[in-house]
Design a protein around this motif. Structure first.
Motif, PDB file in Angstrom:
ATOM      1  N   TYR A 164      50.942  38.368  29.129  1.00 38.50           N
ATOM      2  CA  TYR A 164      51.368  38.038  27.774  1.00 38.50           C
ATOM      3  C   TYR A 164      52.834  38.400  27.582  1.00 38.50           C
ATOM      4  CZ  TYR A 164      46.359  38.008  27.286  1.00 38.50           C
ATOM      5  OH  TYR A 164      45.034  37.742  27.485  1.00 38.50           O
ATOM      6  N   GLN A 212      46.806  42.093  31.859  1.00 36.09           N
ATOM      7  CA  GLN A 212      45.480  42.381  31.279  1.00 36.09           C
ATOM      8  C   GLN A 212      44.391  41.923  32.228  1.00 36.09           C
ATOM      9  OE1 GLN A 212      43.638  39.492  28.917  1.00 36.09           O
ATOM     10  NE2 GLN A 212      41.913  40.661  29.687  1.00 36.09           N
ATOM     11  N   VAL A 213      43.327  42.707  32.318  1.00 33.41           N
ATOM     12  CA  VAL A 213      42.151  42.324  33.088  1.00 33.41           C
ATOM     13  C   VAL A 213      40.905  42.652  32.292  1.00 33.41           C
ATOM     14  CG1 VAL A 213      43.291  42.761  35.313  1.00 33.41           C
ATOM     15  CG2 VAL A 213      41.876  44.561  34.289  1.00 33.41           C
ATOM     16  N   TRP A 214      39.795  42.128  32.750  1.00 36.19           N
ATOM     17  CA  TRP A 214      38.481  42.513  32.249  1.00 36.19           C
ATOM     18  C   TRP A 214      37.862  43.432  33.296  1.00 36.19           C
ATOM     19  CZ3 TRP A 214      35.267  42.974  28.342  1.00 36.19           C
ATOM     20  CH2 TRP A 214      33.901  43.105  28.565  1.00 36.19           C
ATOM     21  N   HIS A 240      35.027  46.593  29.489  1.00 33.18           N
ATOM     22  CA  HIS A 240      36.199  46.836  28.650  1.00 33.18           C
ATOM     23  C   HIS A 240      37.310  45.885  29.056  1.00 33.18           C
ATOM     24  CE1 HIS A 240      34.206  50.298  27.198  1.00 33.18           C
ATOM     25  NE2 HIS A 240      35.232  51.101  27.041  1.00 33.18           N
ATOM     26  N   VAL A 241      38.110  45.471  28.080  1.00 31.77           N
ATOM     27  CA  VAL A 241      39.391  44.819  28.344  1.00 31.77           C
ATOM     28  C   VAL A 241      40.417  45.916  28.586  1.00 31.77           C
ATOM     29  CG1 VAL A 241      41.259  43.479  27.295  1.00 31.77           C
ATOM     30  CG2 VAL A 241      38.865  42.780  26.970  1.00 31.77           C
ATOM     31  N   ASP A 274      37.089  36.818  30.117  1.00 33.80           N
ATOM     32  CA  ASP A 274      37.942  37.018  31.280  1.00 33.80           C
ATOM     33  C   ASP A 274      38.721  35.757  31.630  1.00 33.80           C
ATOM     34  OD1 ASP A 274      37.588  38.254  34.712  1.00 33.80           O
ATOM     35  OD2 ASP A 274      39.211  38.422  33.245  1.00 33.80           O
ATOM     36  N   ASP A 275      39.213  35.095  30.629  1.00 32.63           N
ATOM     37  CA  ASP A 275      39.988  33.878  30.799  1.00 32.63           C
ATOM     38  C   ASP A 275      41.316  33.978  30.055  1.00 32.63           C
ATOM     39  OD1 ASP A 275      39.756  30.397  30.024  1.00 32.63           O
ATOM     40  OD2 ASP A 275      40.092  31.299  31.990  1.00 32.63           O
ATOM     41  N   GLY A 276      41.629  35.168  29.563  1.00 36.11           N
ATOM     42  CA  GLY A 276      42.850  35.350  28.788  1.00 36.11           C
ATOM     43  C   GLY A 276      42.618  35.066  27.319  1.00 36.11           C
ATOM     44  N   PHE A 277      43.549  35.529  26.503  1.00 35.24           N
ATOM     45  CA  PHE A 277      43.479  35.355  25.054  1.00 35.24           C
ATOM     46  C   PHE A 277      44.535  34.334  24.639  1.00 35.24           C
ATOM     47  CE2 PHE A 277      40.658  38.591  25.352  1.00 35.24           C
ATOM     48  CZ  PHE A 277      41.152  39.890  25.436  1.00 35.24           C
ATOM     49  N   ARG A 335      40.368  32.343  25.676  1.00 33.40           N
ATOM     50  CA  ARG A 335      40.875  31.009  25.954  1.00 33.40           C
ATOM     51  C   ARG A 335      39.747  30.001  26.097  1.00 33.40           C
ATOM     52  NH1 ARG A 335      42.732  27.162  29.434  1.00 33.40           N
ATOM     53  NH2 ARG A 335      41.317  27.934  31.024  1.00 33.40           N
ATOM     54  N   HIS A 375      45.781  38.346  33.585  1.00 31.08           N
ATOM     55  CA  HIS A 375      46.402  37.514  32.560  1.00 31.08           C
ATOM     56  C   HIS A 375      47.659  38.219  32.074  1.00 31.08           C
ATOM     57  CE1 HIS A 375      42.370  35.960  32.828  1.00 31.08           C
ATOM     58  NE2 HIS A 375      41.891  37.109  32.360  1.00 31.08           N
ATOM     59  N   PHE A 405      44.604  46.667  29.234  1.00 34.82           N
ATOM     60  CA  PHE A 405      45.993  46.209  29.228  1.00 34.82           C
ATOM     61  C   PHE A 405      46.854  47.186  30.019  1.00 34.82           C
ATOM     62  CE2 PHE A 405      46.205  42.684  26.333  1.00 34.82           C
ATOM     63  CZ  PHE A 405      45.187  42.883  25.420  1.00 34.82           C
ATOM     64  N   TYR A 446      30.987  45.102  22.344  1.00 29.68           N
ATOM     65  CA  TYR A 446      31.539  46.109  23.239  1.00 29.68           C
ATOM     66  C   TYR A 446      32.685  46.803  22.505  1.00 29.68           C
ATOM     67  CZ  TYR A 446      29.161  43.081  26.594  1.00 29.68           C
ATOM     68  OH  TYR A 446      28.224  42.313  27.254  1.00 29.68           O
ATOM     69  N   TYR A 447      32.881  48.079  22.845  1.00 30.35           N
ATOM     70  CA  TYR A 447      33.898  48.870  22.146  1.00 30.35           C
ATOM     71  C   TYR A 447      34.705  49.719  23.111  1.00 30.35           C
ATOM     72  CZ  TYR A 447      31.064  47.757  18.057  1.00 30.35           C
ATOM     73  OH  TYR A 447      30.375  47.093  17.070  1.00 30.35           O
ATOM     74  N   SER A 459      40.738  38.787  37.868  1.00 30.03           N
ATOM     75  CA  SER A 459      41.621  37.810  37.226  1.00 30.03           C
ATOM     76  C   SER A 459      42.611  38.547  36.341  1.00 30.03           C
ATOM     77  CB  SER A 459      40.818  36.835  36.364  1.00 30.03           C
ATOM     78  OG  SER A 459      40.204  35.860  37.139  1.00 30.03           O
ATOM     79  N   LEU A 473      49.777  47.293  23.764  1.00 30.90           N
ATOM     80  CA  LEU A 473      48.543  46.668  23.293  1.00 30.90           C
ATOM     81  C   LEU A 473      47.336  47.520  23.685  1.00 30.90           C
ATOM     82  CD1 LEU A 473      49.382  42.997  24.307  1.00 30.90           C
ATOM     83  CD2 LEU A 473      49.629  44.055  22.056  1.00 30.90           C
ATOM     84  N   TRP A 476      43.127  47.367  23.446  1.00 29.70           N
ATOM     85  CA  TRP A 476      41.908  46.633  23.102  1.00 29.70           C
ATOM     86  C   TRP A 476      40.960  47.511  22.309  1.00 29.70           C
ATOM     87  CZ3 TRP A 476      36.810  47.458  25.072  1.00 29.70           C
ATOM     88  CH2 TRP A 476      35.883  46.467  24.713  1.00 29.70           C
ATOM     89  N   TYR A 534      47.364  32.810  32.913  1.00 26.34           N
ATOM     90  CA  TYR A 534      45.972  33.246  32.928  1.00 26.34           C
ATOM     91  C   TYR A 534      45.381  33.008  34.313  1.00 26.34           C
ATOM     92  CZ  TYR A 534      44.780  28.291  32.225  1.00 26.34           C
ATOM     93  OH  TYR A 534      44.657  26.927  32.345  1.00 26.34           O
ATOM     94  N   ARG A 535      44.329  33.738  34.590  1.00 22.78           N
ATOM     95  CA  ARG A 535      43.664  33.650  35.902  1.00 22.78           C
ATOM     96  C   ARG A 535      44.684  33.710  37.050  1.00 22.78           C
ATOM     97  NH1 ARG A 535      40.313  28.490  35.607  1.00 22.78           N
ATOM     98  NH2 ARG A 535      39.922  28.456  33.368  1.00 22.78           N
TER      99      ARG A 535
END
Lengths: 120, 108
Positions: free
Chosen positions: B35, B88-90, B96-97, A104-107, A100, B33, B99, A59-60, B31, A45, A47, B48-49
């Motif tokens: 998948y 995954q984190v922020w 940026h996200v 920053d809470d997950g997708f 979610r 997450h 993975f 954001y990119y 945090s 994956l 982003w 999550y979290r």
């Protein structure tokens, strides 16, 4: 039912452009930030981009900055990404993804994806 | 930019416990997450979290996060758990996200 449906994928030549769309239903669209996430053939994956609920912040990923533009139309419950100057490295399945609850809470919701193939 | 490291593969016998790790500098303050992605399907959020489970995810799935390692644990592994798992984190330093590269879980 909460649902995301992507469209607009296809085959495009290197240097070309494509616009992907994502139609959302089953939730209050403008309450949530939305993302594009891609997955190359046989790869992990990756982003791509994020837009806030009101569309004011974007954001990119470094790999697409300056070439891709994310946008949304909350009146149409739709998310978009305009992709320019495409290269073979952009070949991937592109997913529309929902936060979610907040950033920053997950997708929690993913579409089924739309395939983009960049090839001459 | 922030990097998340996952082992490429983990093999586990049915009924046993699988541990999938995600390494990152001071990941414990972030945090994390997780998948699950089965072949031909979109990813599904399983944790999550760090350790919360979305509704519908079995209690066999749990998560922890401390120091430089986050861990997804699957107890009493079933054949249906065979999939790729991504952390995954922020990254708020780069906005940026991020993975991890993914771990393929094979049920023997």
């Amino acid at each position: 039912e909460v649902q995301l449906v992507e469209s607009g994928g296809g085959v495009v030549q290197p240097g070309g452009s494509l616009r992907l769309s994502c139609s959302a239903s089953g939730f209050t669209f403008d309450d949530y930030a939305m993302h594009w996430v891609r997955q190359g053939p046989g790869k992990g994956l990756d982003w791509v981009s994020l837009i806030s609920g009101d569309g004011g912040d974007t954001y990119y990923a470094d790999s697409v900055k300056g070439r891709f533009t994310i946008s949304r139309d909350n009146s149409k419950n739709s998310l978009y990404v305009q992709m320019n100057s495409l290269t073979t490295e952009d070949t991937a399945l592109y997913y529309c993804v929902k936060d979610r609850e907040f950033l920053d809470d997950g997708f929690d919701i993913w579409g089924q994806g739309t395939m983009v193939t960049v090839s001459s | 930019s922030y990097v998340l490291a996952q082992s490429p593969s983990v093999s586990v016998a049915p009924g046993k416990t699988a541990s999938i790790t995600c390494g990152g500098h001071n990941i414990g303050i972030r945090s994390v997450h997780w998948y699950q992605q089965k072949p031909g399907q979109a990813p599904v959020l399983v944790i999550y979290r760090d350790s919360d489970r979305p509704s519908g995810i079995p209690e066999r799935f749990s998560g922890s996060n401390s120091g430089n390692t986050a861990t997804l644990t699957i107890t009493r592994v079933e054949a249906g758990d065979e999939a790729d798992y991504y952390c995954q984190v922020w990254d708020n330093n780069s906005d940026h996200v991020v993975f991890g590269g993914g771990t393929k879980v094979t049920v023997l």
